[in-house]
Design a protein around this motif. Structure first.
Motif, PDB file in Angstrom:
ATOM      1  N   VAL A   1      -9.885  11.637 -17.225  1.00  0.00           N
ATOM      2  CA  VAL A   1     -10.635  12.211 -18.331  1.00  0.00           C
ATOM      3  C   VAL A   1     -11.901  12.804 -17.743  1.00  0.00           C
ATOM      4  O   VAL A   1     -12.795  12.076 -17.320  1.00  0.00           O
TER       5      VAL A   1
ATOM      6  N   VAL B   1      -9.869   4.938 -22.931  1.00  0.00           N
ATOM      7  CA  VAL B   1     -10.565   5.610 -21.847  1.00  0.00           C
ATOM      8  C   VAL B   1     -11.490   4.601 -21.194  1.00  0.00           C
ATOM      9  O   VAL B   1     -12.284   3.953 -21.864  1.00  0.00           O
TER      10      VAL B   1
ATOM     11  N   LYS C   1     -15.849  16.559 -23.403  1.00  0.00           N
ATOM     12  CA  LYS C   1     -16.983  15.771 -23.859  1.00  0.00           C
ATOM     13  C   LYS C   1     -17.745  16.453 -24.990  1.00  0.00           C
ATOM     14  O   LYS C   1     -18.063  15.857 -26.005  1.00  0.00           O
TER      15      LYS C   1
ATOM     16  N   GLY D   1     -24.419   8.955 -16.481  1.00  0.00           N
ATOM     17  CA  GLY D   1     -23.124   8.822 -15.828  1.00  0.00           C
ATOM     18  C   GLY D   1     -22.028   8.419 -16.793  1.00  0.00           C
ATOM     19  O   GLY D   1     -20.867   8.740 -16.605  1.00  0.00           O
ATOM     20  N   GLU D   2     -22.402   7.709 -17.841  1.00  0.00           N
ATOM     21  CA  GLU D   2     -21.426   7.286 -18.844  1.00  0.00           C
ATOM     22  C   GLU D   2     -21.160   8.400 -19.850  1.00  0.00           C
ATOM     23  O   GLU D   2     -20.428   8.203 -20.813  1.00  0.00           O
TER      24      GLU D   2
ATOM     25  N   GLY E   1     -15.177  13.970 -16.463  1.00  0.00           N
ATOM     26  CA  GLY E   1     -16.565  13.613 -16.770  1.00  0.00           C
ATOM     27  C   GLY E   1     -16.748  12.195 -17.253  1.00  0.00           C
ATOM     28  O   GLY E   1     -17.870  11.743 -17.434  1.00  0.00           O
ATOM     29  N   ILE E   2     -15.671  11.457 -17.483  1.00  0.00           N
ATOM     30  CA  ILE E   2     -15.777  10.098 -17.998  1.00  0.00           C
ATOM     31  C   ILE E   2     -15.082   9.100 -17.081  1.00  0.00           C
ATOM     32  O   ILE E   2     -15.737   8.264 -16.472  1.00  0.00           O
TER      33      ILE E   2
ATOM     34  N   THR F   1     -14.432   4.046 -18.282  1.00  0.00           N
ATOM     35  CA  THR F   1     -15.366   4.814 -17.468  1.00  0.00           C
ATOM     36  C   THR F   1     -15.316   4.325 -16.027  1.00  0.00           C
ATOM     37  O   THR F   1     -14.909   3.205 -15.749  1.00  0.00           O
TER      38      THR F   1
ATOM     39  N   ALA G   1     -12.709   4.159 -27.658  1.00  0.00           N
ATOM     40  CA  ALA G   1     -11.635   4.491 -26.726  1.00  0.00           C
ATOM     41  C   ALA G   1     -11.620   5.982 -26.423  1.00  0.00           C
ATOM     42  O   ALA G   1     -10.850   6.437 -25.593  1.00  0.00           O
ATOM     43  N   MET G   2     -12.457   6.741 -27.143  1.00  0.00           N
ATOM     44  CA  MET G   2     -12.525   8.194 -26.976  1.00  0.00           C
ATOM     45  C   MET G   2     -11.181   8.874 -27.238  1.00  0.00           C
ATOM     46  O   MET G   2     -10.827   9.819 -26.542  1.00  0.00           O
TER      47      MET G   2
END
Lengths: 225, 225
Positions: free
Chosen positions: B215, B168, A152, A22-23, B217-218, B170, A138-139
DNA sequence: ATCAAGACTTCAGCTTTGCTTCAGAATTAA
DNA sequence: TTAATTCTGAAGCAAAGCTGAAGTCTTGAT
Protein backbone atom coordinates in the motif's frame (compact mmCIF):
# COMPACT_ATOMS: atom_id res chain seq x y z
CA UNK A 1 -5.39 12.43 10.46
CA UNK A 2 -4.23 15.88 11.45
CA UNK A 3 -2.06 16.32 14.50
CA UNK A 4 -0.56 19.33 16.25
CA UNK A 5 2.56 18.78 18.30
CA UNK A 6 3.41 21.38 20.92
CA UNK A 7 6.90 20.63 22.15
CA UNK A 8 9.89 22.84 22.83
CA UNK A 9 12.48 20.10 23.00
CA UNK A 10 13.98 19.89 19.53
CA UNK A 11 15.05 16.26 19.47
CA UNK A 12 11.83 14.84 20.81
CA UNK A 13 9.80 17.03 18.49
CA UNK A 14 11.67 15.76 15.49
CA UNK A 15 11.26 12.11 16.29
CA UNK A 16 7.56 12.49 16.97
CA UNK A 17 7.18 14.36 13.70
CA UNK A 18 9.11 11.75 11.76
CA UNK A 19 7.13 8.94 13.28
CA UNK A 20 3.67 10.34 12.72
CA UNK A 21 4.28 11.66 9.25
CA UNK A 22 5.76 8.26 8.50
CA UNK A 23 2.41 6.78 9.44
CA UNK A 24 0.81 8.94 6.80
CA UNK A 25 -0.58 11.71 8.97
CA UNK A 26 -0.54 15.46 8.49
CA UNK A 27 1.52 16.98 11.28
CA UNK A 28 2.10 20.50 12.39
CA UNK A 29 4.07 21.74 15.32
CA UNK A 30 4.63 24.70 17.58
CA UNK A 31 7.60 25.28 19.83
CA UNK A 32 6.30 28.08 21.99
CA UNK A 33 3.20 29.49 23.55
CA UNK A 34 2.46 32.13 20.93
CA UNK A 35 2.82 29.84 17.94
CA UNK A 36 0.70 27.22 19.62
CA UNK A 37 -2.10 29.63 20.49
CA UNK A 38 -2.28 30.87 16.95
CA UNK A 39 -2.46 27.42 15.42
CA UNK A 40 -5.05 26.28 17.89
CA UNK A 41 -7.21 29.31 17.27
CA UNK A 42 -7.00 29.02 13.51
CA UNK A 43 -7.19 25.33 12.73
CA UNK A 44 -8.88 22.13 13.76
CA UNK A 45 -6.91 19.05 14.66
CA UNK A 46 -7.85 15.48 15.31
CA UNK A 47 -5.46 15.46 18.21
CA UNK A 48 -3.18 17.94 19.94
CA UNK A 49 -0.05 16.69 21.67
CA UNK A 50 0.73 19.15 24.43
CA UNK A 51 3.94 19.15 26.43
CA UNK A 52 3.28 20.58 29.87
CA UNK A 53 6.96 21.32 30.23
CA UNK A 54 6.79 24.55 28.24
CA UNK A 55 8.69 27.38 29.95
CA UNK A 56 6.70 29.27 32.53
CA UNK A 57 4.17 26.51 33.09
CA UNK A 58 2.32 27.78 30.06
CA UNK A 59 1.16 24.32 29.13
CA UNK A 60 -1.77 24.25 31.49
CA UNK A 61 -2.77 27.74 30.41
CA UNK A 62 -2.86 26.56 26.82
CA UNK A 63 -4.98 23.58 27.74
CA UNK A 64 -7.38 25.86 29.50
CA UNK A 65 -7.57 28.01 26.40
CA UNK A 66 -8.31 25.07 24.17
CA UNK A 67 -11.09 23.88 26.37
CA UNK A 68 -12.61 27.34 26.73
CA UNK A 69 -12.82 27.51 22.96
CA UNK A 70 -15.08 24.46 23.03
CA UNK A 71 -13.23 22.81 20.21
CA UNK A 72 -13.59 19.14 19.42
CA UNK A 73 -9.85 18.57 19.22
CA UNK A 74 -8.57 15.75 21.37
CA UNK A 75 -5.77 16.64 23.74
CA UNK A 76 -3.01 14.36 24.94
CA UNK A 77 -0.75 15.76 27.62
CA UNK A 78 2.91 14.89 27.63
CA UNK A 79 4.85 15.62 30.77
CA UNK A 80 8.17 14.94 32.38
CA UNK A 81 6.73 15.60 35.78
CA UNK A 82 5.78 12.64 37.81
CA UNK A 83 3.75 14.59 40.27
CA UNK A 84 0.22 13.38 40.46
CA UNK A 85 -0.96 16.95 40.90
CA UNK A 86 0.04 18.02 37.43
CA UNK A 87 -1.58 15.08 35.80
CA UNK A 88 -4.76 15.49 37.73
CA UNK A 89 -4.81 19.20 36.97
CA UNK A 90 -4.50 18.32 33.30
CA UNK A 91 -7.26 15.77 33.35
CA UNK A 92 -9.44 18.12 35.38
CA UNK A 93 -9.03 20.74 32.72
CA UNK A 94 -10.37 18.33 30.17
CA UNK A 95 -7.38 16.60 28.62
CA UNK A 96 -8.26 13.23 27.15
CA UNK A 97 -5.19 11.38 28.33
CA UNK A 98 -1.70 11.95 29.59
CA UNK A 99 1.67 10.36 29.00
CA UNK A 100 4.76 10.60 31.16
CA UNK A 101 8.19 11.06 29.61
CA UNK A 102 10.07 9.12 28.53
CA UNK A 103 7.78 7.01 26.40
CA UNK A 104 7.89 4.88 23.30
CA UNK A 105 6.53 6.33 20.11
CA UNK A 106 4.33 3.30 19.57
CA UNK A 107 2.76 3.93 22.94
CA UNK A 108 2.11 7.51 21.97
CA UNK A 109 0.53 6.35 18.75
CA UNK A 110 -1.70 3.89 20.55
CA UNK A 111 -3.02 6.62 22.82
CA UNK A 112 -3.58 9.10 20.04
CA UNK A 113 -5.52 6.48 18.10
CA UNK A 114 -7.58 5.69 21.16
CA UNK A 115 -8.45 9.35 21.65
CA UNK A 116 -9.36 9.89 18.04
CA UNK A 117 -11.45 6.75 17.92
CA UNK A 118 -13.34 7.79 21.04
CA UNK A 119 -13.92 11.28 19.72
CA UNK A 120 -14.78 10.75 16.11
CA UNK A 121 -16.43 7.44 15.86
CA UNK A 122 -17.69 6.63 19.30
CA UNK A 123 -15.84 3.36 19.46
CA UNK A 124 -16.68 2.31 15.94
CA UNK A 125 -14.16 2.94 13.24
CA UNK A 126 -16.29 1.99 10.28
CA UNK A 127 -18.19 4.65 8.37
CA UNK A 128 -21.07 3.46 6.25
CA UNK A 129 -22.89 5.61 3.74
CA UNK A 130 -25.35 3.86 1.48
CA UNK A 131 -23.32 1.45 -0.61
CA UNK A 132 -20.00 2.89 0.52
CA UNK A 133 -18.22 1.38 3.51
CA UNK A 134 -14.97 2.70 4.93
CA UNK A 135 -13.00 0.90 7.60
CA UNK A 136 -10.83 3.70 8.84
CA UNK A 137 -8.30 1.76 10.90
CA UNK A 138 -7.80 -0.98 8.32
CA UNK A 139 -7.81 1.63 5.54
CA UNK A 140 -10.24 -0.42 3.51
CA UNK A 141 -12.91 1.03 1.25
CA UNK A 142 -15.74 -1.00 -0.22
CA UNK A 143 -18.46 -0.11 -2.70
CA UNK A 144 -21.17 -2.74 -2.75
CA UNK A 145 -18.86 -5.29 -1.11
CA UNK A 146 -16.30 -4.66 -3.80
CA UNK A 147 -12.99 -3.36 -2.60
CA UNK A 148 -11.70 -0.09 -4.00
CA UNK A 149 -8.06 0.87 -3.75
CA UNK A 150 -7.47 4.52 -3.01
CA UNK A 151 -4.30 6.52 -2.61
CA UNK A 152 -3.64 8.36 0.62
CA UNK A 153 -4.99 11.68 -0.61
CA UNK A 154 -8.06 10.07 -2.08
CA UNK A 155 -8.69 8.19 1.12
CA UNK A 156 -8.29 11.31 3.26
CA UNK A 157 -10.59 13.18 0.96
CA UNK A 158 -13.27 10.51 1.13
CA UNK A 159 -13.12 10.32 4.91
CA UNK A 160 -13.37 14.09 5.05
CA UNK A 161 -16.41 14.13 2.80
CA UNK A 162 -18.04 11.34 4.76
CA UNK A 163 -17.54 13.05 8.08
CA UNK A 164 -19.03 16.24 6.64
CA UNK A 165 -21.79 14.67 4.62
CA UNK A 166 -24.69 16.88 3.58
CA UNK A 167 -22.59 19.91 4.45
CA UNK A 168 -20.96 22.25 2.01
CA UNK A 169 -17.19 22.09 2.43
CA UNK A 170 -14.98 24.80 1.04
CA UNK A 171 -11.93 24.16 -1.04
CA UNK A 172 -9.86 25.83 1.65
CA UNK A 173 -11.18 23.54 4.34
CA UNK A 174 -10.39 20.53 2.21
CA UNK A 175 -6.92 21.79 1.47
CA UNK A 176 -6.31 22.48 5.11
CA UNK A 177 -7.39 19.01 6.09
CA UNK A 178 -5.30 17.30 3.43
CA UNK A 179 -2.13 19.32 3.61
CA UNK A 180 -2.14 21.20 6.87
CA UNK A 181 -0.22 24.41 6.72
CA UNK A 182 2.60 23.09 4.59
CA UNK A 183 0.66 24.69 1.87
CA UNK A 184 0.26 28.36 1.24
CA UNK A 185 -3.48 28.91 1.43
CA UNK A 186 -3.23 31.83 -0.97
CA UNK A 187 -2.24 29.31 -3.62
CA UNK A 188 -4.66 28.01 -6.18
CA UNK A 189 -4.13 24.32 -5.56
CA UNK A 190 -6.03 23.57 -8.70
CA UNK A 191 -4.68 20.07 -8.40
CA UNK A 192 -7.25 19.35 -5.76
CA UNK A 193 -9.56 18.96 -8.72
CA UNK A 194 -7.37 16.14 -9.86
CA UNK A 195 -7.72 14.27 -6.59
CA UNK A 196 -11.45 14.85 -6.51
CA UNK A 197 -11.78 13.58 -10.02
CA UNK A 198 -9.69 10.49 -9.37
CA UNK A 199 -11.66 9.67 -6.24
CA UNK A 200 -14.94 10.14 -8.08
CA UNK A 201 -13.80 7.95 -10.92
CA UNK A 202 -12.73 5.09 -8.68
CA UNK A 203 -15.97 5.17 -6.73
CA UNK A 204 -18.27 5.29 -9.71
CA UNK A 205 -16.30 2.70 -11.64
CA UNK A 206 -16.83 0.36 -8.71
CA UNK A 207 -20.54 0.85 -9.09
CA UNK A 208 -21.12 3.63 -6.61
CA UNK A 209 -23.49 6.50 -7.20
CA UNK A 210 -21.99 9.95 -7.63
CA UNK A 211 -22.76 11.68 -4.39
CA UNK A 212 -20.50 14.63 -4.96
CA UNK A 213 -21.89 17.86 -6.28
CA UNK A 214 -19.84 20.95 -6.75
CA UNK A 215 -21.01 24.24 -5.33
CA UNK A 216 -19.94 27.03 -7.60
CA UNK A 217 -17.53 29.44 -6.05
CA UNK A 218 -17.42 27.58 -2.73
CA UNK A 219 -16.50 23.94 -2.88
CA UNK A 220 -18.36 20.66 -2.69
CA UNK A 221 -21.23 18.93 -1.04
CA UNK A 222 -21.24 15.20 -0.48
CA UNK A 223 -24.47 13.45 0.28
CA UNK A 224 -27.80 12.18 -1.00
CA UNK A 225 -29.49 13.77 -4.01
CA UNK B 1 6.34 -14.32 21.25
CA UNK B 2 5.75 -11.13 23.19
CA UNK B 3 6.09 -11.23 26.95
CA UNK B 4 5.56 -8.67 29.67
CA UNK B 5 7.50 -9.09 32.89
CA UNK B 6 6.22 -7.28 35.96
CA UNK B 7 8.86 -7.54 38.62
CA UNK B 8 10.32 -5.02 41.02
CA UNK B 9 13.33 -7.05 42.07
CA UNK B 10 16.13 -5.88 39.83
CA UNK B 11 18.28 -9.00 39.76
CA UNK B 12 15.50 -11.42 39.09
CA UNK B 13 14.02 -9.17 36.43
CA UNK B 14 17.32 -9.03 34.61
CA UNK B 15 17.86 -12.74 34.55
CA UNK B 16 14.34 -13.44 33.34
CA UNK B 17 14.75 -10.81 30.67
CA UNK B 18 18.09 -12.18 29.58
CA UNK B 19 16.75 -15.69 29.46
CA UNK B 20 13.63 -15.00 27.44
CA UNK B 21 15.18 -12.59 24.99
CA UNK B 22 17.92 -15.17 24.60
CA UNK B 23 15.21 -17.59 23.52
CA UNK B 24 14.29 -15.22 20.76
CA UNK B 25 11.25 -13.56 22.29
CA UNK B 26 10.30 -9.91 22.41
CA UNK B 27 10.25 -8.87 26.06
CA UNK B 28 9.07 -5.77 27.82
CA UNK B 29 8.98 -5.09 31.50
CA UNK B 30 7.49 -2.91 34.19
CA UNK B 31 8.81 -2.38 37.67
CA UNK B 32 5.85 -0.71 39.29
CA UNK B 33 2.10 -0.61 39.30
CA UNK B 34 1.64 2.44 37.10
CA UNK B 35 4.00 1.29 34.36
CA UNK B 36 2.45 -2.13 34.38
CA UNK B 37 -1.12 -0.85 34.13
CA UNK B 38 -0.24 1.32 31.21
CA UNK B 39 1.48 -1.41 29.26
CA UNK B 40 -1.31 -3.84 29.91
CA UNK B 41 -3.93 -1.37 28.79
CA UNK B 42 -2.12 -0.49 25.61
CA UNK B 43 -0.62 -3.67 24.28
CA UNK B 44 -1.34 -7.33 23.90
CA UNK B 45 1.06 -9.94 25.16
CA UNK B 46 1.18 -13.63 24.69
CA UNK B 47 1.96 -13.96 28.36
CA UNK B 48 2.29 -11.68 31.35
CA UNK B 49 4.61 -12.67 34.18
CA UNK B 50 3.28 -11.02 37.30
CA UNK B 51 5.12 -10.88 40.60
CA UNK B 52 2.63 -10.72 43.42
CA UNK B 53 5.34 -9.29 45.66
CA UNK B 54 4.88 -5.75 44.38
CA UNK B 55 4.79 -3.22 47.22
CA UNK B 56 1.40 -2.71 48.76
CA UNK B 57 -0.05 -6.00 47.55
CA UNK B 58 -0.75 -4.35 44.23
CA UNK B 59 -0.15 -7.56 42.32
CA UNK B 60 -3.58 -8.99 42.92
CA UNK B 61 -5.17 -5.67 42.04
CA UNK B 62 -3.33 -5.73 38.72
CA UNK B 63 -4.47 -9.24 38.03
CA UNK B 64 -8.01 -8.20 38.73
CA UNK B 65 -7.61 -5.33 36.29
CA UNK B 66 -6.28 -7.58 33.55
CA UNK B 67 -9.15 -9.97 33.89
CA UNK B 68 -11.74 -7.22 34.00
CA UNK B 69 -10.39 -5.96 30.69
CA UNK B 70 -11.29 -9.31 29.15
CA UNK B 71 -7.97 -9.54 27.41
CA UNK B 72 -6.68 -12.78 26.01
CA UNK B 73 -3.24 -12.37 27.57
CA UNK B 74 -2.09 -15.33 29.60
CA UNK B 75 -1.03 -14.61 33.16
CA UNK B 76 1.55 -16.46 35.17
CA UNK B 77 1.86 -15.45 38.80
CA UNK B 78 5.23 -15.43 40.48
CA UNK B 79 5.40 -15.14 44.23
CA UNK B 80 7.70 -15.68 47.14
CA UNK B 81 4.83 -16.43 49.43
CA UNK B 82 4.11 -20.00 50.19
CA UNK B 83 0.74 -19.38 51.66
CA UNK B 84 -2.02 -21.33 50.09
CA UNK B 85 -4.34 -18.36 50.45
CA UNK B 86 -2.41 -16.19 48.02
CA UNK B 87 -2.15 -18.92 45.51
CA UNK B 88 -5.84 -19.62 45.63
CA UNK B 89 -6.67 -15.94 45.45
CA UNK B 90 -4.58 -15.67 42.31
CA UNK B 91 -6.11 -18.65 40.58
CA UNK B 92 -9.57 -17.50 41.63
CA UNK B 93 -8.96 -14.21 39.93
CA UNK B 94 -8.20 -16.03 36.74
CA UNK B 95 -4.45 -16.49 36.58
CA UNK B 96 -3.42 -19.34 34.35
CA UNK B 97 -0.69 -20.74 36.52
CA UNK B 98 1.35 -20.10 39.63
CA UNK B 99 5.05 -20.40 40.36
CA UNK B 100 6.74 -20.11 43.75
CA UNK B 101 10.13 -18.45 44.15
CA UNK B 102 12.82 -19.55 43.87
CA UNK B 103 12.49 -21.41 40.63
CA UNK B 104 14.58 -22.49 37.69
CA UNK B 105 14.30 -20.44 34.54
CA UNK B 106 13.73 -23.57 32.52
CA UNK B 107 10.71 -24.34 34.65
CA UNK B 108 9.41 -20.85 34.09
CA UNK B 109 9.83 -21.28 30.39
CA UNK B 110 8.00 -24.59 30.37
CA UNK B 111 5.03 -23.07 32.15
CA UNK B 112 4.91 -20.02 29.91
CA UNK B 113 4.93 -22.25 26.85
CA UNK B 114 2.16 -24.35 28.30
CA UNK B 115 0.03 -21.29 28.97
CA UNK B 116 0.59 -19.84 25.54
CA UNK B 117 -0.23 -23.11 23.87
CA UNK B 118 -3.45 -23.46 25.84
CA UNK B 119 -4.53 -19.85 25.39
CA UNK B 120 -3.75 -18.86 21.89
CA UNK B 121 -4.62 -21.92 20.03
CA UNK B 122 -7.11 -23.63 22.27
CA UNK B 123 -5.04 -26.78 22.16
CA UNK B 124 -4.41 -26.20 18.51
CA UNK B 125 -1.34 -24.18 17.70
CA UNK B 126 -1.76 -24.01 13.97
CA UNK B 127 -2.83 -21.03 11.86
CA UNK B 128 -4.27 -21.93 8.50
CA UNK B 129 -4.85 -19.51 5.65
CA UNK B 130 -5.82 -21.06 2.35
CA UNK B 131 -2.89 -23.21 1.28
CA UNK B 132 -0.59 -21.84 3.97
CA UNK B 133 -0.30 -23.65 7.27
CA UNK B 134 1.79 -22.38 10.18
CA UNK B 135 2.55 -24.44 13.23
CA UNK B 136 3.44 -21.67 15.61
CA UNK B 137 4.92 -23.59 18.49
CA UNK B 138 7.07 -25.80 16.30
CA UNK B 139 7.92 -22.90 13.97
CA UNK B 140 7.01 -24.99 10.96
CA UNK B 141 5.46 -23.55 7.84
CA UNK B 142 3.80 -25.55 5.10
CA UNK B 143 2.50 -24.50 1.71
CA UNK B 144 0.33 -27.20 0.19
CA UNK B 145 1.77 -29.87 2.48
CA UNK B 146 5.26 -28.88 1.43
CA UNK B 147 7.47 -27.58 4.19
CA UNK B 148 9.03 -24.14 3.80
CA UNK B 149 12.01 -23.11 5.87
CA UNK B 150 11.91 -19.54 7.09
CA UNK B 151 14.34 -17.54 9.13
CA UNK B 152 13.15 -16.10 12.39
CA UNK B 153 12.38 -12.66 11.01
CA UNK B 154 10.54 -14.12 8.08
CA UNK B 155 8.56 -16.34 10.37
CA UNK B 156 7.63 -13.47 12.70
CA UNK B 157 6.63 -11.40 9.73
CA UNK B 158 4.39 -14.12 8.35
CA UNK B 159 2.70 -14.68 11.70
CA UNK B 160 2.15 -10.95 12.00
CA UNK B 161 0.60 -10.75 8.56
CA UNK B 162 -1.59 -13.75 9.26
CA UNK B 163 -2.88 -12.31 12.49
CA UNK B 164 -3.67 -9.02 10.77
CA UNK B 165 -5.00 -10.38 7.54
CA UNK B 166 -7.13 -8.05 5.39
CA UNK B 167 -5.87 -5.04 7.34
CA UNK B 168 -3.39 -2.47 6.19
CA UNK B 169 -0.37 -2.68 8.45
CA UNK B 170 2.12 0.16 8.56
CA UNK B 171 5.84 -0.30 8.30
CA UNK B 172 6.12 1.07 11.81
CA UNK B 173 3.74 -1.48 13.23
CA UNK B 174 5.64 -4.27 11.55
CA UNK B 175 8.92 -2.97 12.89
CA UNK B 176 7.51 -2.74 16.37
CA UNK B 177 6.32 -6.32 16.26
CA UNK B 178 9.58 -7.65 14.92
CA UNK B 179 11.95 -5.71 17.09
CA UNK B 180 9.89 -4.55 20.02
CA UNK B 181 11.02 -1.27 21.44
CA UNK B 182 14.71 -1.90 20.90
CA UNK B 183 14.47 -0.02 17.66
CA UNK B 184 14.27 3.69 17.12
CA UNK B 185 11.01 4.01 15.26
CA UNK B 186 12.00 7.29 13.69
CA UNK B 187 14.57 5.32 11.68
CA UNK B 188 14.02 4.24 8.12
CA UNK B 189 14.62 0.50 8.48
CA UNK B 190 14.58 0.03 4.73
CA UNK B 191 15.87 -3.46 5.28
CA UNK B 192 12.40 -4.57 6.18
CA UNK B 193 11.90 -4.68 2.41
CA UNK B 194 14.51 -7.36 2.28
CA UNK B 195 12.71 -9.56 4.76
CA UNK B 196 9.41 -9.02 3.00
CA UNK B 197 10.90 -9.93 -0.30
CA UNK B 198 12.60 -13.07 1.02
CA UNK B 199 9.42 -14.22 2.70
CA UNK B 200 7.43 -13.64 -0.45
CA UNK B 201 9.93 -15.50 -2.55
CA UNK B 202 9.98 -18.55 -0.32
CA UNK B 203 6.21 -18.74 -0.19
CA UNK B 204 5.61 -18.37 -3.90
CA UNK B 205 8.43 -20.71 -4.82
CA UNK B 206 6.73 -23.34 -2.71
CA UNK B 207 3.64 -22.91 -4.82
CA UNK B 208 1.71 -20.42 -2.68
CA UNK B 209 -0.26 -17.54 -4.12
CA UNK B 210 1.03 -14.04 -3.55
CA UNK B 211 -1.30 -12.63 -0.95
CA UNK B 212 0.78 -9.61 -0.10
CA UNK B 213 0.03 -6.28 -1.68
CA UNK B 214 1.92 -3.13 -0.86
CA UNK B 215 0.00 0.00 0.00
CA UNK B 216 1.92 2.94 -1.33
CA UNK B 217 3.09 5.31 1.36
CA UNK B 218 1.70 3.21 4.22
CA UNK B 219 2.76 -0.40 4.33
CA UNK B 220 1.27 -3.73 3.34
CA UNK B 221 -1.91 -5.66 3.29
CA UNK B 222 -2.04 -9.43 3.45
CA UNK B 223 -5.15 -11.31 2.42
CA UNK B 224 -7.33 -12.55 -0.39
CA UNK B 225 -7.53 -10.74 -3.71
C1' DA C 1 -25.69 36.60 -25.64
C1' DT C 2 -21.37 37.72 -23.81
C1' DC C 3 -17.83 37.56 -20.59
C1' DA C 4 -15.06 36.34 -16.72
C1' DA C 5 -14.29 33.42 -12.99
C1' DG C 6 -14.47 29.07 -11.51
C1' DA C 7 -14.49 24.09 -12.49
C1' DC C 8 -13.01 20.09 -15.05
C1' DT C 9 -9.87 17.22 -17.79
C1' DT C 10 -5.61 15.72 -19.36
C1' DC C 11 -0.97 14.85 -19.25
C1' DA C 12 3.97 15.31 -18.49
C1' DG C 13 7.80 15.70 -15.23
C1' DC C 14 9.02 15.57 -10.56
C1' DT C 15 9.27 13.57 -6.07
C1' DT C 16 8.60 10.03 -3.04
C1' DT C 17 8.35 5.40 -2.05
C1' DG C 18 9.27 0.63 -3.01
C1' DC C 19 11.90 -3.22 -5.03
C1' DT C 20 16.01 -5.65 -5.94
C1' DT C 21 20.61 -6.92 -5.40
C1' DC C 22 24.69 -7.44 -3.17
C1' DA C 23 28.32 -7.02 0.25
C1' DG C 24 29.79 -6.78 4.83
C1' DA C 25 28.45 -7.37 9.87
C1' DA C 26 26.54 -10.09 13.21
C1' DT C 27 25.00 -14.15 14.88
C1' DT C 28 24.71 -19.06 15.23
C1' DA C 29 26.32 -23.74 14.48
C1' DA C 30 29.83 -27.05 13.92
C1' DT D 1 38.16 -21.27 15.48
C1' DT D 2 35.99 -21.77 11.39
C1' DA D 3 32.08 -22.10 8.49
C1' DA D 4 27.39 -21.18 7.49
C1' DT D 5 23.42 -18.68 7.96
C1' DT D 6 20.91 -14.62 8.84
C1' DC D 7 20.57 -9.77 9.37
C1' DT D 8 21.54 -5.04 8.20
C1' DG D 9 22.70 -1.21 5.32
C1' DA D 10 23.48 1.04 0.96
C1' DA D 11 22.96 1.85 -4.06
C1' DG D 12 20.68 1.78 -8.30
C1' DC D 13 16.62 1.21 -10.58
C1' DA D 14 11.42 0.92 -11.08
C1' DA D 15 6.91 2.31 -9.97
C1' DA D 16 3.31 5.14 -7.94
C1' DG D 17 1.48 9.20 -6.72
C1' DC D 18 1.59 14.20 -6.54
C1' DT D 19 1.97 18.68 -8.53
C1' DG D 20 1.59 22.15 -11.90
C1' DA D 21 0.21 23.96 -16.14
C1' DA D 22 -2.51 24.28 -20.41
C1' DG D 23 -6.62 23.89 -22.65
C1' DT D 24 -11.68 23.21 -22.46
C1' DC D 25 -16.13 23.49 -20.48
C1' DT D 26 -19.68 25.48 -17.12
C1' DT D 27 -21.75 28.72 -14.36
C1' DG D 28 -23.76 33.00 -13.07
C1' DA D 29 -23.70 37.89 -13.71
C1' DT D 30 -24.08 41.61 -16.71
Amino acid sequence: MKILIIEDEQGLLESILAYFTGEGNICEYATDFIQASEKIALYNYDCILLDLGLPGGEGLVLLDKIKKMKKRDGVLIISARHSLDDRLAGLDLGADDYLVKPFHLSELKARVSAIVRRKNFEGDNVIVFNEIRVDVSAMNVYVKEKQVFLTKKEFDLLVYFLSNKHKVVTKNAMAEHLWGDEMDLSDDFDFIYTHVKNLKKKLTEAGGQDYLRSVYGIGYKFGDL
